[in-house]
Design a protein around this motif. Structure first.
Motif, short mmCIF file in Angstrom:
data_model
loop_
_atom_site.label_atom_id
_atom_site.label_comp_id
_atom_site.label_asym_id
_atom_site.label_seq_id
_atom_site.Cartn_x
_atom_site.Cartn_y
_atom_site.Cartn_z
N GLU A 95 0.97 -1.23 0.11
CA GLU A 95 -0.11 0.00 0.02
C GLU A 95 0.83 1.07 0.12
N ALA A 96 1.90 1.28 0.83
CA ALA A 96 3.00 2.33 0.72
C ALA A 96 3.63 2.59 -0.55
N LEU A 97 3.88 1.64 -1.29
CA LEU A 97 4.31 1.72 -2.74
C LEU A 97 3.39 2.09 -3.69
N ASP A 98 2.10 1.68 -3.68
CA ASP A 98 0.94 2.11 -4.49
C ASP A 98 0.80 3.63 -4.08
N ALA A 99 0.98 4.15 -3.05
CA ALA A 99 0.78 5.41 -2.57
C ALA A 99 1.94 6.43 -3.29
N VAL A 100 3.03 5.83 -3.19
CA VAL A 100 3.97 6.50 -3.95
C VAL A 100 4.11 6.62 -5.23
N ALA A 101 3.30 5.68 -5.97
CA ALA A 101 3.12 5.73 -7.41
C ALA A 101 1.92 6.64 -7.64
N LEU A 102 1.01 6.79 -6.54
CA LEU A 102 -0.11 7.65 -7.03
C LEU A 102 0.03 9.05 -6.63
N ALA A 103 1.06 9.42 -5.85
CA ALA A 103 1.39 10.79 -5.55
C ALA A 103 2.26 11.14 -6.75
N PHE A 104 2.93 10.37 -7.46
CA PHE A 104 3.83 10.88 -8.67
C PHE A 104 2.59 10.97 -9.63
N SER A 105 1.80 10.01 -10.01
CA SER A 105 1.16 10.28 -11.21
C SER A 105 0.09 11.06 -10.97
N ARG A 106 -0.61 11.46 -9.90
CA ARG A 106 -1.55 12.34 -9.67
C ARG A 106 -1.29 13.76 -9.56
N LEU A 107 -0.17 13.99 -8.51
CA LEU A 107 0.14 15.10 -7.88
C LEU A 107 1.55 15.49 -8.42
N LYS A 108 2.32 14.53 -9.06
CA LYS A 108 3.79 14.87 -9.67
C LYS A 108 4.53 15.25 -8.54
N LEU A 109 4.43 14.33 -7.28
CA LEU A 109 5.20 14.55 -6.12
C LEU A 109 5.91 13.07 -6.15
N VAL A 110 7.24 13.58 -5.46
CA VAL A 110 8.11 12.49 -5.40
C VAL A 110 8.24 12.13 -3.94
N ALA A 111 7.75 10.76 -3.32
CA ALA A 111 7.36 10.57 -1.92
C ALA A 111 8.61 9.27 -1.88
N GLU A 112 8.93 9.12 -0.72
CA GLU A 112 9.54 7.94 -0.22
C GLU A 112 8.44 6.77 0.44
N PRO A 113 8.48 5.54 0.59
CA PRO A 113 7.45 4.70 1.22
C PRO A 113 6.99 5.29 2.67
N GLY A 114 8.29 5.30 3.60
CA GLY A 114 7.89 5.76 4.87
C GLY A 114 7.19 7.13 5.00
N GLY A 115 7.31 7.92 3.87
CA GLY A 115 6.71 9.22 3.89
C GLY A 115 5.51 9.26 3.15
N ALA A 116 4.83 8.04 2.54
CA ALA A 116 3.75 8.06 2.09
C ALA A 116 2.82 7.09 2.65
N VAL A 117 3.00 6.68 3.79
CA VAL A 117 2.16 5.76 4.65
C VAL A 117 0.78 6.61 4.93
N GLY A 118 0.75 7.77 5.40
CA GLY A 118 -0.32 8.69 5.66
C GLY A 118 -1.19 8.63 4.42
N LEU A 119 -0.75 8.85 3.01
CA LEU A 119 -1.52 8.74 1.99
C LEU A 119 -2.05 7.43 1.72
N ALA A 120 -1.36 6.29 2.00
CA ALA A 120 -1.82 4.89 1.77
C ALA A 120 -3.04 4.88 2.98
N ALA A 121 -2.89 5.06 3.90
CA ALA A 121 -4.11 5.09 4.93
C ALA A 121 -5.33 5.67 4.42
N ALA A 122 -5.08 6.93 3.98
CA ALA A 122 -6.24 7.70 3.48
C ALA A 122 -6.79 7.12 2.32
N LEU A 123 -6.24 6.55 1.21
CA LEU A 123 -6.75 5.89 -0.03
C LEU A 123 -7.34 4.40 0.23
N PHE A 124 -6.48 3.58 1.23
CA PHE A 124 -6.79 2.27 1.37
C PHE A 124 -7.53 1.65 2.47
#
Length: 323
Positions: free
Chosen positions: A262-291
């Motif tokens: 889920e963290a990796l999926d959030a990294v991918a979605l942050a890039f594809s939808r917001l053009k943001l580069v995130a690291e997996p640990g930094g994307a866990v909040g987004l992962a929780a929001a999405l999944f």
């Protein structure tokens, strides 16, 4: 720890820290089933929120103490935050880093002018190394999360979230904060308590390293059985902080736990939808929001992306998941 310390840190950070925006994407809203707002601290100096705490702590030192130098231990983001803050104050910095930290983070820390001392997470005692170097060289230790001035600096992000939420008419929402030892989450929680009491912090961690979630559920500090072995390296700690846990026990909602996938999926979605580069640990909040939408309440959710210092191989692994 109190809101006055956070406001004082905010004054010291004025003109030195980036005020990161609050972003939204309808594509992410569709996945989550509610409005998702992103606070991208990956856009902060050194690529993470840690610069806030680093600057707060270094700038709070007496000049004579600061000139002797500072020391910190970190897997990379706190290291870079302290290193840059020290460099801009013309102070020496020694950073103790695990030898398995991402190579980019080690190189970046050295590039910011710090001396890097590597240790083995499994066999070495970083606290002993830090205590010895501090005593030998007269350095001041700046802890990564269990340090009042670091918590105060991280809390300045919460002040911004409160202001930006008000601008968007958000009065009630869960605020999902990536959590290791809890310095970021506790600082944000204190800021929101004062300026946006309708917003509630929810700490988010990776599976198998959910010491904060378990501690909040049980009411006492619990430890992880290990401190390495996750792609979310930026937020791996053995247990919550002695300062941070009481704050979150009083102010935070239940912790959330996400998988590495889920963290990796959030990294991918942050890039594809917001053009943001995130690291997996930094994307866990987004992962929780999405999944993990069923574990979240309200029409809005705010998620931090706490860092973007990702190794290229890991980033490619995440983007490959887009199909």
């Amino acid at each position: 720890m109190n809101i006055e310390m956070i406001r004082a840190a905010s004054a010291r950070l004025e003109g030195h820290v980036r005020r990161t925006p609050l972003l939204n994407s309808p594509f992410l809203d569709d996945i989550a089933g509610r409005r998702v707002w992103i606070k991208p601290e990956c856009l902060q100096h050194t690529g993470s929120f840690k610069f806030r705490g680093g600057w707060s702590a270094v700038s709070a030192l007496d000049e004579d103490v600061r000139k002797r130098g500072v020391i910190a231990f970190s897997s990379g983001n706190h290291a870079q935050g302290v290193a840059l803050a020290a460099a801009r104050h013309d102070a020496p910095a020694v950073i103790i880093m695990p030898s398995d930290a991402p190579r980019m983070k080690i190189e970046n820390t050295r590039g910011l002018g710090a001396e890097v001392v590597l240790y083995d997470r499994a066999t070495d005692d970083r606290d002993e190394i830090g205590a010895r170097l501090s005593a030998d060289r007269g350095l001041t230790m700046i802890k990564p999360f269990d340090e009042p001035q670091v918590i105060a600096g991280q809390g300045t992000c919460g002040l911004e979230i409160a202001e930006q939420a008000a601008e968007h008419g958000i009065t009630r929402a869960d605020v999902l904060v990536c959590c290791g030892g809890g310095g970021f989450a506790s600082g944000v929680a204190l800021a929101l308590e004062a300026d946006a009491p309708g917003l509630r912090v929810r700490p988010v961690e990776p599976e198998d390293f959910d010491d904060m979630a378990r501690s909040l559920a049980s009411g006492y500090i619990e430890r992880n059985s290990r401190v390495s072995g996750s792609i979310c390296d930026a937020i791996l700690t053995q247990q919550p902080g002695k300062l941070t846990f009481p704050i979150l026990a009083r102010l935070a909602g239940p912790g959330l736990v996400v998988s590495e996938e889920e963290a990796l999926d959030a990294v991918a979605l942050a890039f594809s939808r917001l053009k943001l580069v995130a690291e997996p640990g930094g994307a866990v909040g987004l992962a929780a929001a999405l999944f993990h939408s069923r574990e979240i309440e309200g029409d809005d959710v705010i998620a931090t992306i706490s860092g973007g210092n990702v190794d290229p191989d890991v980033f490619r692994m995440a983007l490959d998941r887009l199909g």
